[in-house]
Design a protein around this motif. Structure first.
Motif, PDB file in Angstrom:
ATOM      1  N   ASP A  23       0.867  -1.167   0.000  1.00  0.00           N
ATOM      2  CA  ASP A  23       0.000   0.000   0.000  1.00  0.00           C
ATOM      3  C   ASP A  23       0.911   1.226   0.000  1.00  0.00           C
ATOM      4  O   ASP A  23       1.564   1.522   1.000  1.00  0.00           O
ATOM      5  CB  ASP A  23      -0.912   0.006   1.223  1.00  0.00           C
ATOM      6  CG  ASP A  23      -1.941   1.129   1.182  1.00  0.00           C
ATOM      7  OD1 ASP A  23      -1.844   1.982   0.273  1.00  0.00           O
ATOM      8  OD2 ASP A  23      -2.823   1.155   2.047  1.00  0.00           O
ATOM      9  N   ILE A  24       0.975   1.942  -1.124  1.00  0.00           N
ATOM     10  CA  ILE A  24       1.899   3.069  -1.219  1.00  0.00           C
ATOM     11  C   ILE A  24       1.262   4.378  -0.778  1.00  0.00           C
ATOM     12  O   ILE A  24       1.956   5.393  -0.648  1.00  0.00           O
ATOM     13  CB  ILE A  24       2.451   3.213  -2.656  1.00  0.00           C
ATOM     14  CG1 ILE A  24       1.322   3.456  -3.657  1.00  0.00           C
ATOM     15  CG2 ILE A  24       3.255   1.999  -3.041  1.00  0.00           C
ATOM     16  CD1 ILE A  24       1.818   3.678  -5.081  1.00  0.00           C
ATOM     17  N   GLY A  25      -0.041   4.359  -0.543  1.00  0.00           N
ATOM     18  CA  GLY A  25      -0.698   5.560  -0.051  1.00  0.00           C
ATOM     19  C   GLY A  25      -0.458   6.764  -0.944  1.00  0.00           C
ATOM     20  O   GLY A  25      -0.665   6.718  -2.153  1.00  0.00           O
ATOM     21  N   ASP A  26       0.025   7.857  -0.343  1.00  0.00           N
ATOM     22  CA  ASP A  26       0.274   9.094  -1.083  1.00  0.00           C
ATOM     23  C   ASP A  26       1.701   9.200  -1.599  1.00  0.00           C
ATOM     24  O   ASP A  26       2.083  10.232  -2.160  1.00  0.00           O
ATOM     25  CB  ASP A  26      -0.017  10.309  -0.192  1.00  0.00           C
ATOM     26  CG  ASP A  26      -1.498  10.427   0.157  1.00  0.00           C
ATOM     27  OD1 ASP A  26      -2.319  10.132  -0.734  1.00  0.00           O
ATOM     28  OD2 ASP A  26      -1.812  10.791   1.295  1.00  0.00           O
ATOM     29  N   ARG A  27       2.483   8.161  -1.418  1.00  0.00           N
ATOM     30  CA  ARG A  27       3.873   8.219  -1.868  1.00  0.00           C
ATOM     31  C   ARG A  27       3.948   8.254  -3.394  1.00  0.00           C
ATOM     32  O   ARG A  27       3.151   7.624  -4.084  1.00  0.00           O
ATOM     33  CB  ARG A  27       4.655   7.001  -1.373  1.00  0.00           C
ATOM     34  CG  ARG A  27       4.692   6.801   0.121  1.00  0.00           C
ATOM     35  CD  ARG A  27       5.539   5.568   0.432  1.00  0.00           C
ATOM     36  NE  ARG A  27       5.511   5.193   1.825  1.00  0.00           N
ATOM     37  CZ  ARG A  27       4.663   4.329   2.354  1.00  0.00           C
ATOM     38  NH1 ARG A  27       3.757   3.749   1.580  1.00  0.00           N
ATOM     39  NH2 ARG A  27       4.705   4.028   3.629  1.00  0.00           N
ATOM     40  N   LYS A  28       4.920   8.980  -3.903  1.00  0.00           N
ATOM     41  CA  LYS A  28       5.204   8.957  -5.332  1.00  0.00           C
ATOM     42  C   LYS A  28       6.171   7.808  -5.584  1.00  0.00           C
ATOM     43  O   LYS A  28       7.349   7.908  -5.264  1.00  0.00           O
ATOM     44  CB  LYS A  28       5.810  10.284  -5.781  1.00  0.00           C
ATOM     45  CG  LYS A  28       4.854  11.453  -5.707  1.00  0.00           C
ATOM     46  CD  LYS A  28       5.504  12.729  -6.224  1.00  0.00           C
ATOM     47  CE  LYS A  28       4.526  13.903  -6.170  1.00  0.00           C
ATOM     48  NZ  LYS A  28       5.157  15.155  -6.669  1.00  0.00           N
ATOM     49  N   MET A  29       5.662   6.730  -6.123  1.00  0.00           N
ATOM     50  CA  MET A  29       6.482   5.530  -6.262  1.00  0.00           C
ATOM     51  C   MET A  29       6.126   4.806  -7.544  1.00  0.00           C
ATOM     52  O   MET A  29       4.951   4.599  -7.863  1.00  0.00           O
ATOM     53  CB  MET A  29       6.284   4.609  -5.055  1.00  0.00           C
ATOM     54  CG  MET A  29       7.263   3.470  -4.955  1.00  0.00           C
ATOM     55  SD  MET A  29       7.157   2.665  -3.330  1.00  0.00           S
ATOM     56  CE  MET A  29       7.840   3.928  -2.250  1.00  0.00           C
ATOM     57  N   ASP A  30       7.144   4.432  -8.303  1.00  0.00           N
ATOM     58  CA  ASP A  30       6.961   3.696  -9.546  1.00  0.00           C
ATOM     59  C   ASP A  30       6.687   2.240  -9.218  1.00  0.00           C
ATOM     60  O   ASP A  30       7.449   1.596  -8.476  1.00  0.00           O
ATOM     61  CB  ASP A  30       8.220   3.813 -10.403  1.00  0.00           C
ATOM     62  CG  ASP A  30       7.973   3.376 -11.838  1.00  0.00           C
ATOM     63  OD1 ASP A  30       7.206   2.417 -12.041  1.00  0.00           O
ATOM     64  OD2 ASP A  30       8.570   3.979 -12.754  1.00  0.00           O
ATOM     65  N   GLN A  31       5.615   1.700  -9.770  1.00  0.00           N
ATOM     66  CA  GLN A  31       5.268   0.315  -9.470  1.00  0.00           C
ATOM     67  C   GLN A  31       6.303  -0.666 -10.013  1.00  0.00           C
ATOM     68  O   GLN A  31       6.388  -1.799  -9.553  1.00  0.00           O
ATOM     69  CB  GLN A  31       3.870  -0.014 -10.007  1.00  0.00           C
ATOM     70  CG  GLN A  31       2.795   0.781  -9.301  1.00  0.00           C
ATOM     71  CD  GLN A  31       1.466   0.058  -9.260  1.00  0.00           C
ATOM     72  OE1 GLN A  31       1.415  -1.165  -9.211  1.00  0.00           O
ATOM     73  NE2 GLN A  31       0.399   0.811  -9.268  1.00  0.00           N
ATOM     74  N   ARG A  32       7.094  -0.232 -10.985  1.00  0.00           N
ATOM     75  CA  ARG A  32       8.179  -1.093 -11.458  1.00  0.00           C
ATOM     76  C   ARG A  32       9.192  -1.343 -10.346  1.00  0.00           C
ATOM     77  O   ARG A  32       9.770  -2.427 -10.237  1.00  0.00           O
ATOM     78  CB  ARG A  32       8.859  -0.469 -12.676  1.00  0.00           C
ATOM     79  CG  ARG A  32       7.999  -0.505 -13.938  1.00  0.00           C
ATOM     80  CD  ARG A  32       8.641   0.238 -15.075  1.00  0.00           C
ATOM     81  NE  ARG A  32       8.735   1.672 -14.795  1.00  0.00           N
ATOM     82  CZ  ARG A  32       9.168   2.570 -15.679  1.00  0.00           C
ATOM     83  NH1 ARG A  32       9.561   2.191 -16.883  1.00  0.00           N
ATOM     84  NH2 ARG A  32       9.203   3.853 -15.360  1.00  0.00           N
ATOM     85  N   ASP A  33       9.429  -0.339  -9.496  1.00  0.00           N
ATOM     86  CA  ASP A  33      10.349  -0.505  -8.369  1.00  0.00           C
ATOM     87  C   ASP A  33       9.775  -1.473  -7.342  1.00  0.00           C
ATOM     88  O   ASP A  33      10.502  -2.262  -6.742  1.00  0.00           O
ATOM     89  CB  ASP A  33      10.627   0.844  -7.706  1.00  0.00           C
ATOM     90  CG  ASP A  33      11.390   1.796  -8.619  1.00  0.00           C
ATOM     91  OD1 ASP A  33      12.149   1.302  -9.475  1.00  0.00           O
ATOM     92  OD2 ASP A  33      11.223   3.017  -8.471  1.00  0.00           O
TER      93      ASP A  33
END
Length: 243
Positions: free
Chosen positions: A184-194
């Motif tokens: 659950d990444i919530g509000d984080r800016k995160m690439d799903q590839r990572d």
């Protein structure tokens, strides 16, 4: 079935949660289906030869040696920092189902087939027979099997942040091994590839630690196809890196 699927789209998101499951060959060897028309048997043979060539390349990198499930458990705890967790009823039933399909096919009802022309009525009958077979496998008493099932949990960490959990299911007596994770990444800016790469790395490390026996390679067991599928999937991304 180590059936490996790319179940996530390559895109950057701000919010989201999800899960991915890598079945360690629990329901049979992975099959790769290529869409398109095969113009001739010669073309089909070429594809088969190319696939075999790639398999032989991977075999050439394997040093035979298969660790026991006890060693895998120790590796998970000592090297990866995993903790053993309680197995809930739903997961336990799913594990039992996969183990039955993989290791005890002789005690299961045979897979239905459509005989004759594939009419709608025959297809409907086949679907119903498949449903009944599925229920029979689900209802098979676990007490009749000598199963020693375990579940391990460890953090899924991406760029120094814990965003979810990585799960390892295993059964000591049969050698069943399956990996999955959720996040659950919530509000984080995160690439799903990572995120996917983090899970893939853990999965690959565990499978490579487990290894393959020469018997698996010679007989091309389901463990062999699981391993080959993993290596083919990861090739070109980070398969050659030390994990």
């Amino acid at each position: 079935m180590f059936r490996i699927r790319d179940m996530m789209r390559r895109r950057t998101v701000k919010k989201g949660a999800g899960s991915i499951s890598m079945i360690g060959g629990a329901d049979g060897p992975t099959s790769v289906f290529v869409a398109g028309k095969v113009k001739s048997k010669k073309n089909a043979d070429k594809k088969s030869q190319e696939q075999e060539r790639r398999i032989q390349e991977i075999i050439g990198t394997i040093v035979p040696g298969k660790r026991s499930m006890e060693e895998v458990c120790e590796y998970l705890i000592s090297d990866l920092g995993a903790e053993e967790s309680e197995i809930d009823r739903g997961r336990r039933e799913c594990m039992k189902f996969n183990i039955l399909c993989r290791y005890f096919p002789e005690i299961l009802p045979s897979m239905p087939e459509i005989k004759g022309r594939h009419t709608q009525a025959r297809a409907d009958k086949w679907a119903e027979e498949c449903r009944i077979r599925h229920e029979e496998i689900q209802n098979y008493p676990e007490e009749s099997l000598d199963l020693d099932m375990h579940l391990f949990e460890l953090p899924l960490v991406v760029k120094g942040e814990r965003i979810g959990c990585f799960y390892v299911e295993l059964e000591r007596n049969t050698g069943y091994l399956s990996c999955s994770w959720n996040y659950d990444i919530g509000d984080r800016k995160m690439d799903q590839r990572d995120i996917k790469e983090a899970g893939d790395r853990l999965m690959a490390g565990i499978m490579r630690f487990r290894g393959l026996a020469q018997e698996d390679i010679d007989n091309r067991t389901q463990e062999f196809w699981c391993y080959i599928s993993m290596e083919q999937y990861l090739s070109g991304r980070f398969a050659q890196e030390e994990i």
